[in-house]
Design an enzyme around this catalytic site. Structure first.
Site, PDB file in Angstrom:
ATOM      1  N   HIS A 187       0.297  -1.046   3.929  1.00 30.25           N
ATOM      2  CA  HIS A 187       1.108  -0.430   4.969  1.00 30.25           C
ATOM      3  C   HIS A 187       1.320  -1.452   6.072  1.00 30.25           C
ATOM      4  O   HIS A 187       0.414  -2.235   6.388  1.00 30.25           O
ATOM      5  CB  HIS A 187       0.424   0.804   5.558  1.00 30.25           C
ATOM      6  N   CYS A 196      -0.501  -0.983  -6.311  1.00 27.30           N
ATOM      7  CA  CYS A 196      -0.804   0.227  -7.080  1.00 27.30           C
ATOM      8  C   CYS A 196      -1.494  -0.101  -8.400  1.00 27.30           C
ATOM      9  O   CYS A 196      -1.475   0.705  -9.351  1.00 27.30           O
ATOM     10  CB  CYS A 196       0.460   1.043  -7.314  1.00 27.30           C
ATOM     11  N   GLU A 223      -4.520   3.323  -6.486  1.00 29.51           N
ATOM     12  CA  GLU A 223      -5.122   1.998  -6.377  1.00 29.51           C
ATOM     13  C   GLU A 223      -4.906   1.420  -4.979  1.00 29.51           C
ATOM     14  O   GLU A 223      -4.914   2.147  -3.997  1.00 29.51           O
ATOM     15  CB  GLU A 223      -4.531   1.097  -7.469  1.00 29.51           C
ATOM     16  N   VAL A 224      -4.674   0.121  -4.913  1.00 33.91           N
ATOM     17  CA  VAL A 224      -4.486  -0.552  -3.639  1.00 33.91           C
ATOM     18  C   VAL A 224      -3.017  -0.525  -3.244  1.00 33.91           C
ATOM     19  O   VAL A 224      -2.117  -0.635  -4.091  1.00 33.91           O
ATOM     20  CB  VAL A 224      -4.998  -2.010  -3.700  1.00 33.91           C
TER      21      VAL A 224
END
Length: 237
Positions: free
Chosen positions: A85, A186, A81-82
């Site tokens: 960073h 996530c 998922e997302v």
């Protein structure tokens, strides 16, 4: 007569410094497109400026308030998922040919993930932090104490049909954790995230980068020795 197989060596480690996400993403794909059965595997160590990345099946509904902040969102071809960073995070990309990494056959994706997770657990243990896996939720989570269940490391991989991989693993060392609250990390609503500094460990990023790279080489090595070649690479632009 059996054809000669390529000599299997430990991965080359490339240190990219701080580099924008999209050029590194493009370089990973180009490397994988061009590699042959003889191409050495590589680990790329990098630190990214702030960026949100989306996996292939990611639900954009997990981007909660990213439009209010000047952080790019990049669609990728990894799983998951997302995630976020940013500075103070170790990111290591694993450009591997899984067909080489198991005597007599390929290393399967689940085994590959397990080895990566174990490398993270080992590095955390070296800093007196207990990490654990959570069934069905790739990554590493704090195993005890008041922050038990908080996520400290994330995984996202692309495994092509020919067994070649890219993308990789991130470990939070000393970050601004606020951007994780702008998403469902996530894909999990309310998932707490943490870094080593919050857990009381004040470790230089470069030290953790090298520790994780060494642990990955140890767990993924198929060569008789585990001395990885190290190459210095200019930042990819």
């Amino acid at each position: 007569m059996q054809a000669n197989r390529p000599v299997v060596r430990d991965p080359v480690i490339r240190e990219l410094g701080r580099a924008d996400y999209e050029p590194v993403f493009a370089a990973m794909r180009a490397f994988t497109d061009a590699r042959t059965p003889d191409t050495p595997d590589e680990l790329w160590i990098v630190e990214h400026p702030p960026v949100f990345t989306l996996g292939l099946g990611a639900d954009r509904g997990h981007l909660l308030s990213t439009l209010e902040h000047d952080v790019p969102v990049v669609q990728t071809d990894r799983g998951g998922e997302v995630t976020y960073h940013g500075p103070g995070q170790v990111v290591i990309y694993l450009l591997m040919d899984l067909r080489r990494n198991k005597p007599g056959g390929k290393l399967y994706a689940r085994q590959f993930v397990n080895k990566i997770e174990q490398a993270v657990i080992d590095v955390l243990a070296a800093y007196n932090l207990a990490g654990e896996r959570v069934e069905g939720a790739p990554g590493i989570y704090i195993a005890d104490g008041p922050r038990r269940g908080a996520k400290i490391a994330a995984l996202g991989l692309k495994v092509r049909g020919n067994g070649c991989t890219y993308h990789g693993v991130s470990l939070n060392v000393a970050m601004d954790l606020a951007p994780f609250t702008w998403i469902n990390p996530c894909g999990y609503s309310g998932l707490a995230t943490v870094d080593m500094k919050t857990m009381g460990i004040d470790a230089p990023l470069a030290d953790v980068q090298q520790a994780l790279a060494s642990a990955l080489v140890q767990h993924l090595s198929t060569a008789p020795s585990s001395t990885a070649a190290v190459a210095q690479a200019a930042t990819i632009n």
